[in-house]
Design an enzyme around this catalytic site. Structure first.
Site, PDB file in Angstrom:
ATOM      1  N   LYS A   1      -5.433   3.251  -2.139  1.00 34.85           N
ATOM      2  CA  LYS A   1      -4.664   2.543  -1.104  1.00 34.85           C
ATOM      3  C   LYS A   1      -5.466   2.406   0.193  1.00 34.85           C
ATOM      4  O   LYS A   1      -5.305   1.414   0.919  1.00 34.85           O
ATOM      5  CB  LYS A   1      -3.339   3.260  -0.851  1.00 34.85           C
ATOM      6  CG  LYS A   1      -2.374   3.231  -2.055  1.00 34.85           C
ATOM      7  CD  LYS A   1      -2.029   1.827  -2.525  1.00 34.85           C
ATOM      8  CE  LYS A   1      -0.837   1.834  -3.484  1.00 34.85           C
ATOM      9  NZ  LYS A   1      -0.516   0.500  -4.023  1.00 34.85           N
TER      10      LYS A   1
ATOM     11  N   SER B   1       0.842  -1.198   0.000  1.00 46.46           N
ATOM     12  CA  SER B   1       0.000   0.000   0.000  1.00 46.46           C
ATOM     13  C   SER B   1       0.878   1.250   0.000  1.00 46.46           C
ATOM     14  O   SER B   1       1.965   1.253  -0.592  1.00 46.46           O
ATOM     15  CB  SER B   1      -0.923  -0.072   1.232  1.00 46.46           C
ATOM     16  OG  SER B   1      -1.851   0.972   1.251  1.00 46.46           O
TER      17      SER B   1
HETATM   18  C1  HXC Z   1      -3.705  12.768 -15.777  1.00 46.82           C
HETATM   19  C2  HXC Z   1      -3.555  10.672 -16.717  1.00 46.82           C
HETATM   20  C3  HXC Z   1      -2.132  10.676 -16.564  1.00 46.82           C
HETATM   21  C4  HXC Z   1      -1.534  11.848 -15.978  1.00 46.82           C
HETATM   22  C5  HXC Z   1      -2.717   8.783 -17.482  1.00 46.82           C
HETATM   23  N1  HXC Z   1      -3.849   9.475 -17.289  1.00 46.82           N
HETATM   24  N2  HXC Z   1      -1.654   9.483 -17.052  1.00 46.82           N
HETATM   25  N3  HXC Z   1      -4.332  11.708 -16.325  1.00 46.82           N
HETATM   26  N4  HXC Z   1      -2.354  12.853 -15.610  1.00 46.82           N
HETATM   27  N5  HXC Z   1      -0.222  11.959 -15.819  1.00 46.82           N
HETATM   28  C6  HXC Z   1      -5.199   9.081 -17.671  1.00 46.82           C
HETATM   29  C7  HXC Z   1      -5.364   8.881 -19.165  1.00 46.82           C
HETATM   30  O1  HXC Z   1      -5.479  10.103 -19.873  1.00 46.82           O
HETATM   31  C8  HXC Z   1      -6.653   8.058 -19.201  1.00 46.82           C
HETATM   32  O2  HXC Z   1      -7.760   8.874 -18.966  1.00 46.82           O
HETATM   33  C9  HXC Z   1      -6.524   7.184 -17.957  1.00 46.82           C
HETATM   34  O3  HXC Z   1      -5.556   7.807 -17.101  1.00 46.82           O
HETATM   35  C10 HXC Z   1      -6.045   5.778 -18.291  1.00 46.82           C
HETATM   36  O4  HXC Z   1      -4.799   5.896 -18.990  1.00 46.82           O
HETATM   37  P1  HXC Z   1      -4.236   4.710 -19.885  1.00 46.82           P
HETATM   38  O5  HXC Z   1      -2.877   5.078 -20.293  1.00 46.82           O
HETATM   39  O6  HXC Z   1      -5.245   4.356 -20.925  1.00 46.82           O
HETATM   40  O7  HXC Z   1      -4.257   3.508 -18.834  1.00 46.82           O
HETATM   41  P2  HXC Z   1      -3.331   2.264 -18.721  1.00 46.82           P
HETATM   42  O8  HXC Z   1      -2.664   1.936 -20.004  1.00 46.82           O
HETATM   43  O9  HXC Z   1      -4.120   1.206 -18.086  1.00 46.82           O
HETATM   44  O10 HXC Z   1      -2.168   2.766 -17.733  1.00 46.82           O
HETATM   45  C11 HXC Z   1      -2.354   2.879 -16.370  1.00 46.82           C
HETATM   46  C12 HXC Z   1      -1.527   4.022 -15.787  1.00 46.82           C
HETATM   47  C13 HXC Z   1      -0.056   3.898 -16.174  1.00 46.82           C
HETATM   48  C14 HXC Z   1      -1.686   3.986 -14.250  1.00 46.82           C
HETATM   49  C15 HXC Z   1      -2.062   5.337 -16.315  1.00 46.82           C
HETATM   50  O11 HXC Z   1       0.684   4.942 -15.599  1.00 46.82           O
HETATM   51  C16 HXC Z   1       0.517   2.571 -15.789  1.00 46.82           C
HETATM   52  O12 HXC Z   1       0.366   1.597 -16.482  1.00 46.82           O
HETATM   53  N6  HXC Z   1       1.165   2.456 -14.653  1.00 46.82           N
HETATM   54  C17 HXC Z   1       1.694   1.158 -14.197  1.00 46.82           C
HETATM   55  C18 HXC Z   1       2.959   1.328 -13.529  1.00 46.82           C
HETATM   56  C19 HXC Z   1       2.857   2.263 -12.394  1.00 46.82           C
HETATM   57  O13 HXC Z   1       2.103   3.234 -12.395  1.00 46.82           O
HETATM   58  N7  HXC Z   1       3.651   2.061 -11.440  1.00 46.82           N
HETATM   59  C20 HXC Z   1       3.709   2.975 -10.353  1.00 46.82           C
HETATM   60  C21 HXC Z   1       4.079   2.268  -9.248  1.00 46.82           C
HETATM   61  S1  HXC Z   1       4.681   3.404  -8.077  1.00 46.82           S
HETATM   62  P3  HXC Z   1      -8.713   9.396 -20.191  1.00 46.82           P
HETATM   63  O14 HXC Z   1      -9.850  10.095 -19.554  1.00 46.82           O
HETATM   64  O15 HXC Z   1      -7.855  10.285 -21.034  1.00 46.82           O
HETATM   65  O16 HXC Z   1      -9.137   8.136 -20.924  1.00 46.82           O
HETATM   66  C22 HXC Z   1       3.505   3.501  -6.951  1.00 46.82           C
HETATM   67  C23 HXC Z   1       3.906   4.328  -5.785  1.00 46.82           C
HETATM   68  C24 HXC Z   1       2.784   4.439  -4.814  1.00 46.82           C
HETATM   69  O17 HXC Z   1       2.486   2.957  -7.071  1.00 46.82           O
HETATM   70  C25 HXC Z   1       3.146   5.353  -3.706  1.00 46.82           C
HETATM   71  C26 HXC Z   1       4.220   4.800  -2.848  1.00 46.82           C
HETATM   72  C27 HXC Z   1       4.690   5.735  -1.804  1.00 46.82           C
END
Ligand code: HXC
Length: 306
Positions: free
Chosen positions: A176, A158
């Site tokens: 979370k 989380s």
């Molecule tokens: C605003 C955003 C954005 C941003 C994406 N979106 N990035 N909106 N600001 N920077 C929006 C998109 O425009 C879209 O909305 C929607 O989010 C979905 O985006 P997709 O790219 O189609 O989704 P997807 O391919 O499923 O990707 C999911 C994701 C991506 C979360 C957006 O970043 C990802 O795959 N992340 C996986 C890895 C990850 O995030 N790891 C982080 C771990 S670190 P619309 O309306 O335009 O359709 C972590 C730390 C936690 O979790 C805290 C610890 C202290």
């Protein structure tokens, strides 16, 4: 890339404490979960790691397997935790190839830095789906196997943002908080059947995807952030891996249904401190109308659709 053991594990643990056990990890190729898995493998477990990116996940599995001669580590790519069928197939393959599932880490997560005004309803839902539905799906797909294990343990990864709220992390904090709540219910419903379910809540951990997304890259802001942490430093992946080993070992079997922050007491000072901003402005100045996308790491410039 082989990783020196001192990077991910303290020298205090006994070899083979997880011998013959199997761990199943979503988000297992990520910077935190891969080290949690590596520590478990080093101490005797075999592992199955899951991720959306097939080549990244398979490469991570191969690399983690180098932690112990004879270790078996399966990497299953193209696995999206938002799809229950994906997880059910992975759990079945893990049990078939490795003989069962004893421990589960629900680590897959989604994060980006954005204000409430700057995300769409679909963006909010995306993070809720990856974190909350994904954790639920992981639990749902693995419980049948966990219930056959002599040491069934679930650990969700989380965060601490929801303890105080956090600018630009409303979506993540909401997700979370739900993950923490879900694990409490698992402990209540399945504790009587032997399942131990807890949450580990990492704080600012150096060198991780989370920090790359959330922490400032400006040296003066990094130094100020570290000074603001009661333990005086960012955490390490080893801090998280060590805590994971403890929480999945017999030494912690009476710790159940708990949220364990591993954050150097960082959350006690968070809230008005912000994440994901690369400019000098302090809270609440960066929230002034027209400034919320200024200096936002990876932030979108345009206003989100509703
Ligand atoms: C605003 C955003 C954005 C941003 C994406 N979106 N990035 N909106 N600001 N920077 C929006 C998109 O425009 C879209 O909305 C929607 O989010 C979905 O985006 P997709 O790219 O189609 O989704 P997807 O391919 O499923 O990707 C999911 C994701 C991506 C979360 C957006 O970043 C990802 O795959 N992340 C996986 C890895 C990850 O995030 N790891 C982080 C771990 S670190 P619309 O309306 O335009 O359709 C972590 C730390 C936690 O979790 C805290 C610890 C202290």
């Amino acid at each position: 890339m082989s990783v020196p053991e001192s990077t991910y594990l303290s020298p205090i643990w006994r070899d083979d404490i997880f011998k013959g056990k199997v761990i199943f990890v979503t988000g297992g190729a990520g910077t935190i979960c891969s080290m949690q898995t590596r520590a478990m493998v080093r101490l005797g477990a075999n592992a199955c790691i899951l991720g959306r990116n097939a080549s990244k996940t398979e490469a991570a599995a191969k690399d983690i397997a180098t932690a112990r001669p004879g270790a078996k580590v399966i990497g299953i790519g193209e696995c999206d935790v938002r799809k229950i069928e994906s997880l059910e197939a992975a759990a079945a393959r893990c049990a078939k190839e490795l003989g069962g599932i004893d421990y589960v880490i629900a680590g897959a997560a989604g994060n980006f830095v954005a204000s409430i005004d700057g995300i769409s309803s679909n963006a909010f839902k995306t993070v809720m789906d990856i974190d909350v539905l994904g954790t639920y799906n992981t639990i749902k797909a693995t419980l049948p196997y966990l219930l056959r294990s002599a040491t069934p343990r679930l650990l969700a990864v989380s965060a601490t943002f929801h303890y105080t709220g956090m600018p630009f992390q409303a979506h993540v904090a909401a997700a979370k908080a739900s993950v923490d709540s879900l694990i409490a219910s698992v402990a209540l419903e399945y504790g009587p059947r032997g399942v131990v379910a807890n949450v580990i809540a990492p704080g600012p951990i150096a060198g991780t995807e989370g920090m790359a997304r959330l922490a400032s890259s400006r040296p003066e802001q990094i130094a100020e952030h570290e000074r603001a942490i009661p333990s005086g430093r960012f955490g390490t992946v080893r801090d998280i891996a060590d805590a994971t080993v403890f929480l999945l070992s017999d030494a912690s079997s009476y710790i159940n249904g708990q949220v364990i922050p591993v954050d150097g007491a960082s959350w006690r000072r968070q809230g008005a401190y912000t994440v994901g901003v690369d400019m000098g402005a302090k809270y609440p100045d960066f929230l002034e109308p027209g400034r919320t996308t200024e200096g936002l790491k990876g932030g979108k410039k345009d206003k989100a659709k509703l």
